[in-house]
Design a protein around this motif. Structure first.
Motif, PDB file in Angstrom:
ATOM      1  N   LEU A   6       0.839  -1.199   0.000  1.00 48.68           N
ATOM      2  CA  LEU A   6       0.000   0.000   0.000  1.00 48.68           C
ATOM      3  C   LEU A   6       0.870   1.244   0.000  1.00 48.68           C
ATOM      4  N   ASN A   7       0.266   2.317  -0.442  1.00 46.66           N
ATOM      5  CA  ASN A   7       0.972   3.596  -0.535  1.00 46.66           C
ATOM      6  C   ASN A   7       0.102   4.753  -0.033  1.00 46.66           C
ATOM      7  N   THR A   8      -0.999   4.985  -0.759  1.00 38.27           N
ATOM      8  CA  THR A   8      -1.807   6.184  -0.532  1.00 38.27           C
ATOM      9  C   THR A   8      -2.289   6.294   0.916  1.00 38.27           C
ATOM     10  N   ALA A   9      -2.696   5.185   1.499  1.00 37.36           N
ATOM     11  CA  ALA A   9      -3.287   5.236   2.840  1.00 37.36           C
ATOM     12  C   ALA A   9      -2.290   5.727   3.882  1.00 37.36           C
ATOM     13  N   VAL A  10      -1.013   5.473   3.653  1.00 40.92           N
ATOM     14  CA  VAL A  10       0.008   5.956   4.585  1.00 40.92           C
ATOM     15  C   VAL A  10       0.469   7.358   4.171  1.00 40.92           C
ATOM     16  N   ALA A  11       0.855   7.505   2.904  1.00 39.61           N
ATOM     17  CA  ALA A  11       1.396   8.803   2.452  1.00 39.61           C
ATOM     18  C   ALA A  11       0.379   9.922   2.604  1.00 39.61           C
ATOM     19  N   GLY A  12      -0.904   9.599   2.441  1.00 34.66           N
ATOM     20  CA  GLY A  12      -1.941  10.621   2.472  1.00 34.66           C
ATOM     21  C   GLY A  12      -2.566  10.823   3.845  1.00 34.66           C
ATOM     22  N   ALA A  13      -2.111  10.076   4.827  1.00 31.88           N
ATOM     23  CA  ALA A  13      -2.680  10.231   6.179  1.00 31.88           C
ATOM     24  C   ALA A  13      -2.176  11.540   6.799  1.00 31.88           C
ATOM     25  N   GLY A  14      -2.926  12.038   7.771  1.00 26.86           N
ATOM     26  CA  GLY A  14      -2.500  13.251   8.472  1.00 26.86           C
ATOM     27  C   GLY A  14      -1.159  13.049   9.142  1.00 26.86           C
ATOM     28  N   ASP A  15      -0.931  11.863   9.663  1.00 25.71           N
ATOM     29  CA  ASP A  15       0.361  11.520  10.273  1.00 25.71           C
ATOM     30  C   ASP A  15       0.841  10.195   9.674  1.00 25.71           C
ATOM     31  N   PRO A  16       1.589  10.263   8.577  1.00 25.97           N
ATOM     32  CA  PRO A  16       1.999   9.036   7.884  1.00 25.97           C
ATOM     33  C   PRO A  16       2.821   8.084   8.766  1.00 25.97           C
ATOM     34  N   VAL A  17       3.587   8.639   9.683  1.00 29.33           N
ATOM     35  CA  VAL A  17       4.461   7.775  10.491  1.00 29.33           C
ATOM     36  C   VAL A  17       3.613   6.922  11.444  1.00 29.33           C
ATOM     37  N   VAL A  18       2.667   7.565  12.118  1.00 22.27           N
ATOM     38  CA  VAL A  18       1.784   6.798  13.018  1.00 22.27           C
ATOM     39  C   VAL A  18       0.941   5.815  12.215  1.00 22.27           C
ATOM     40  N   MET A  19       0.483   6.244  11.038  1.00 15.26           N
ATOM     41  CA  MET A  19      -0.346   5.343  10.227  1.00 15.26           C
ATOM     42  C   MET A  19       0.465   4.128   9.754  1.00 15.26           C
ATOM     43  N   ALA A  20       1.724   4.333   9.427  1.00 11.87           N
ATOM     44  CA  ALA A  20       2.565   3.205   9.004  1.00 11.87           C
ATOM     45  C   ALA A  20       2.657   2.170  10.119  1.00 11.87           C
ATOM     46  N   SER A  21       2.804   2.662  11.314  1.00 14.00           N
ATOM     47  CA  SER A  21       2.897   1.752  12.460  1.00 14.00           C
ATOM     48  C   SER A  21       1.554   1.050  12.696  1.00 14.00           C
ATOM     49  N   ALA A  22       0.445   1.787  12.509  1.00 12.87           N
ATOM     50  CA  ALA A  22      -0.883   1.178  12.683  1.00 12.87           C
ATOM     51  C   ALA A  22      -1.100   0.061  11.663  1.00 12.87           C
ATOM     52  N   PHE A  23      -0.661   0.279  10.435  1.00 10.74           N
ATOM     53  CA  PHE A  23      -0.791  -0.773   9.418  1.00 10.74           C
ATOM     54  C   PHE A  23       0.049  -1.997   9.779  1.00 10.74           C
ATOM     55  N   ALA A  24       1.243  -1.747  10.291  1.00  9.75           N
ATOM     56  CA  ALA A  24       2.103  -2.882  10.663  1.00  9.75           C
ATOM     57  C   ALA A  24       1.402  -3.741  11.715  1.00  9.75           C
ATOM     58  N   SER A  25       0.797  -3.086  12.721  1.00  9.21           N
ATOM     59  CA  SER A  25       0.105  -3.837  13.780  1.00  9.21           C
ATOM     60  C   SER A  25      -1.091  -4.600  13.205  1.00  9.21           C
ATOM     61  N   ALA A  26      -1.852  -3.935  12.325  1.00  9.04           N
ATOM     62  CA  ALA A  26      -3.055  -4.572  11.771  1.00  9.04           C
ATOM     63  C   ALA A  26      -2.697  -5.798  10.939  1.00  9.04           C
ATOM     64  N   ILE A  27      -1.603  -5.693  10.195  1.00 14.85           N
ATOM     65  CA  ILE A  27      -1.202  -6.814   9.330  1.00 14.85           C
ATOM     66  C   ILE A  27      -0.730  -7.992  10.188  1.00 14.85           C
ATOM     67  N   THR A  28      -0.020  -7.700  11.239  1.00  9.34           N
ATOM     68  CA  THR A  28       0.386  -8.775  12.155  1.00  9.34           C
ATOM     69  C   THR A  28      -0.849  -9.407  12.802  1.00  9.34           C
ATOM     70  N   ALA A  29      -1.800  -8.573  13.213  1.00 11.90           N
ATOM     71  CA  ALA A  29      -3.020  -9.105  13.853  1.00 11.90           C
ATOM     72  C   ALA A  29      -3.794  -9.988  12.872  1.00 11.90           C
ATOM     73  N   GLY A  30      -3.923  -9.518  11.629  1.00 13.51           N
ATOM     74  CA  GLY A  30      -4.660 -10.297  10.637  1.00 13.51           C
ATOM     75  C   GLY A  30      -3.992 -11.625  10.342  1.00 13.51           C
ATOM     76  N   ARG A  31      -2.684 -11.600  10.261  1.00 13.06           N
ATOM     77  CA  ARG A  31      -1.945 -12.842  10.000  1.00 13.06           C
ATOM     78  C   ARG A  31      -2.103 -13.818  11.177  1.00 13.06           C
TER      79      ARG A  31
END
Ligand SMILES: CC(=O)[C@@H](O)[C@H](O)COP(=O)(O)O
Length: 257
Positions: A205-230
């Motif tokens: 993914l790209n847009t969801a992180v780059a376009g977030a108000g805080d891309p750094v926090v969003m990147a970390s949120a995605f990392a957690s979600a992907i681990t949880a889903g797996r």
């Protein structure tokens, strides 16, 4: 451990590098994501208006594996030429192959995609094709030499999340041994978690992180979600049921005076 073309990858999140507010935020987001693979377009202007050599130097300095892409290509010849340039620039035979077929939806031209995939595979490239969730196209891509598939879940940049869950399920079911990366259209961490729960191997993914108000926090949120889903997928989740089932079984009857 997950492998792409025999190369192990630690993180199941592959991150795009376009449209970040600044190079520093891009670098911080990549670090926060834990990604060890980032995709880079040879043809697009990128973080903070940087492009060309300066931007590529920044990407190389991130210490992660580079998956160049052919974003913006609309024909077989354009995609093949861009892939060859990317091989020179980044010294890698990995290529995320995009051949866009529709101007509005950015839907891949799957006919050109298969043709380009065959040409590049025959030329020694390790092709990561951005495709639809169509099973027949998937078969053709595998026949063309692809050992990884990257189906969309929604149009690029739409942030709409999974639009056709039955088709994604079918893809996982029919290609149990092929690494499957959901690429494009993810908008929220919950979307990424959802596709990982379906058994997909990774998310790009790209847009969801780059376009977030805080891309750094969003990147970390995605990392957690992907681990949880797996983790949830591996834990064999319950299927939804039509009927209620008491979560607390009652033994005997309570007697109240
Ligand atoms: C960066 C890149 O490769 C995109 O073309 C990719 O498909 C990601 O899509 P989203 O921006 O919707 O996450």
């Amino acid at each position: 451990m997950l492998e792409f073309y025999g190369t192990p990858v630690a993180s199941r999140l592959l991150l795009g590098t376009s449209r970040y507010p600044s190079p520093v935020i891009l670098a911080d987001a990549v670090q926060a994501s834990g990604s060890d693979v980032v995709t880079v377009s040879l043809r697009r202007e990128t973080a903070g208006g940087k492009s060309g050599g300066a931007f590529f130097d920044l990407i190389r300095s991130l210490g992660v594996r580079i998956l160049p892409n052919t974003a913006g290509c609309h024909s077989v010849s354009e995609a093949v030429l861009t892939a060859k340039m990317a091989r020179e620039v980044f010294a890698t035979d990995w290529i995320k192959l995009e051949v866009i077929g529709h101007h509005d939806t950015l839907q891949p031209d799957v006919f050109a995609l298969v043709e380009a995939a065959r040409i590049l595979s025959d030329d020694g490239f390790r092709v990561f094709p951005y495709t639809t969730d169509d099973l027949v196209v998937a078969e053709r891509l595998l026949d063309a030499g692809c050992q990884v598939l990257m189906p969309w879940c929604a149009p690029i940049g739409s942030a709409a999340g999974p639009q056709n869950v039955p088709a994604l399920r079918a893809m996982r079911h029919h290609f149990p041994d092929v690494p499957l990366i959901v690429d494009a259209g993810i908008g929220r961490p919950s979307h990424a978690c959802r596709v990982m729960e379906l058994g997909f191997d990774a998310v790009l993914l790209n847009t969801a992180v780059a376009g977030a108000g805080d891309p750094v926090v969003m990147a970390s949120a995605f990392a957690s979600a992907i681990t949880a889903g797996r983790d949830a997928y591996l834990a064999d989740p319950l299927e939804p049921r039509d009927m209620a089932v008491p979560s607390t079984p009652v033994i005997g009857k309570a007697v109240f005076a």
